[in-house]
Design a protein around this motif. Structure first.
Motif, PDB file in Angstrom:
ATOM      1  N   TYR A  91       2.377  -5.978  -8.058  1.00 15.36           N
ATOM      2  CA  TYR A  91       3.703  -6.186  -8.179  1.00 15.36           C
ATOM      3  C   TYR A  91       4.420  -7.605  -8.466  1.00 15.36           C
ATOM      4  N   VAL A  94       8.221  -9.391 -10.356  1.00 15.80           N
ATOM      5  CA  VAL A  94       8.658  -9.635  -9.846  1.00 15.80           C
ATOM      6  C   VAL A  94       9.226 -11.089  -9.838  1.00 15.80           C
ATOM      7  N   GLN A 243       9.034  -5.190  -3.164  1.00 17.47           N
ATOM      8  CA  GLN A 243       9.937  -6.022  -3.603  1.00 17.47           C
ATOM      9  C   GLN A 243      11.092  -6.070  -3.470  1.00 17.47           C
ATOM     10  N   ALA A 249      14.923  -4.549  -6.659  1.00 14.26           N
ATOM     11  CA  ALA A 249      14.164  -3.846  -6.396  1.00 14.26           C
ATOM     12  C   ALA A 249      15.278  -2.273  -6.198  1.00 14.26           C
ATOM     13  N   TRP A 269      16.907  -3.803 -15.357  1.00 10.47           N
ATOM     14  CA  TRP A 269      16.210  -2.988 -15.101  1.00 10.47           C
ATOM     15  C   TRP A 269      14.922  -2.091 -15.712  1.00 10.47           C
ATOM     16  N   HIS A 279      11.067   3.322  -9.257  1.00 13.34           N
ATOM     17  CA  HIS A 279      11.041   2.427  -8.878  1.00 13.34           C
ATOM     18  C   HIS A 279      11.252   1.882  -9.718  1.00 13.34           C
ATOM     19  N   THR A 281      12.737  -2.247 -11.090  1.00 14.73           N
ATOM     20  CA  THR A 281      12.671  -3.940 -11.007  1.00 14.73           C
ATOM     21  C   THR A 281      14.157  -4.380 -12.073  1.00 14.73           C
TER      22      THR A 281
END
Ligand code: ZN
Length: 310
Positions: A91, A94, A243, A249, A269, A279, A281
């Motif tokens: 993850y 970000v 996120q 997100a 994005w 999804h 980010t």
């Protein structure tokens, strides 16, 4: 009985060798060792222990200096426990967000208070997009609104999937987590893979404490995703690690449209969590800059994902 013994032994070993975000200062029943850094998993970094707060709070020179580590925010607390490291890898994109974004300085928030404190420190903005009123960090929202406008010009739409498609509270992430953990515990008890006592013990832990326990079971093939065939982290984010808590997100309803994905990418994005197809980010840079920030492109389900090059 035998499997319980093996589990206990493994737990003991893991607790003994790992120090890190899930152990430091947790004040739990686990026999955590909090008096020194762990070098077992490669990142040799002193814990951010309250007693040592005067130390320079930056990425240590001793870390493996990949581009990714070098681009983490100043003061970022690198995890040195298995669960934290796994989450950074899965993850972590970000954390290198630019373009006016403020990423968190930890891979996991401990509780609702931590999340609320972080969220309230941010410059945020609210916009109605599609049927829902969404809140994001201001720079992320500004770019999303531009993407929505570009999409309209191209005869397309960019809409949220649901009301929780942008900001989430800690409590919302707990609800999602529990919706996977509870059925899996029941299943694995029925299958005889864990004992009712083990399941009960995990239930008794706080969500924060449950995360490393669940990931340890998964390392033995006892999976917690909805279909019980893969890790829970490919199904829902552990509490405190989403996120969406960072307000960077967005879950897009039109995620299957490559043109939509292209427009979102043009506005900073990107997809960064492999297998979470809706999804996106906010990274706040152009695609050409992502490699230089230590991200690496991987293609899955026919689309690019930008993940930490760890
Ligand atoms: Zn999402």
């Amino acid at each position: 009985m035998r499997s319980y013994f093996i589990y206990s032994a493994l737990l003991f070993v893991i607790c003994g060798i790992s120090t890190g975000c899930w152990n430091a200062g947790a004040g739990t029943k686990r026999a955590s060792r909090e008096d020194g850094p762990s070098t077992v998993y490669g990142i040799n970094k002193a814990e951010k222990n309250p007693a040592k707060t005067d130390e320079v709070n930056s990425v240590p020179k001793t870390s493996t200096s990949t581009g990714f580590v070098a681009n983490l925010p100043k003061g970022f607390v690198e995890p040195n426990d298995d669960a934290g490291k796994l989450l950074l890898k899965e993850y972590g994109s970000v954390f290198i967000a630019r373009g006016g974004a403020t990423p968190p300085k930890t891979v996991v928030f401990r509780d609702g208070g931590d999340v609320a404190a972080f969220q309230s420190s941010l410059k945020t903005s609210v916009e109605k997009i599609g049927d829902f009123s969404l809140e994001l960090q201001a720079s992320a929202m500004e770019s999303l609104v531009k993407a929505v406008s570009d999409a309209h010009s191209a005869g397309l739409e960019i809409k949220p999937r649901d009301k929780d498609s942008a900001k989430r509270t800690y409590e919302e992430t707990i609800g999602l987590w529990s919706s996977r953990v509870e059925p899996a515990l029941k299943h694995w008890v029925t299958e005889g893979k864990i004992t009712p006592e083990q399941a009960e013990r995990i239930r008794s832990l706080s969500p924060f404490e449950q995360v490393p326990e669940v990931l340890r079971l998964e390392s033995q093939g006892i999976f917690f995703a909805k279909d019980l065939s893969k890790s829970i982290i490919y199904s829902v984010a552990p509490p405190g690690a989403s996120q969406h808590l960072s307000m960077l997100a967005f879950d897009c309803a039109e995620f299957e449209n490559p043109k939509v994905r292209e427009i979102l990418a043009k506005h900073g994005w990107f997809q960064t969590v492999v297998s979470d197809l809706p999804h996106f980010t906010f990274l706040g840079v152009s695609e050409a800059d992502l490699s230089g920030l230590g991200l690496r492109k991987t293609v899955s389900s026919g689309r690019p994902f930008w993940i930490p090059d760890l």
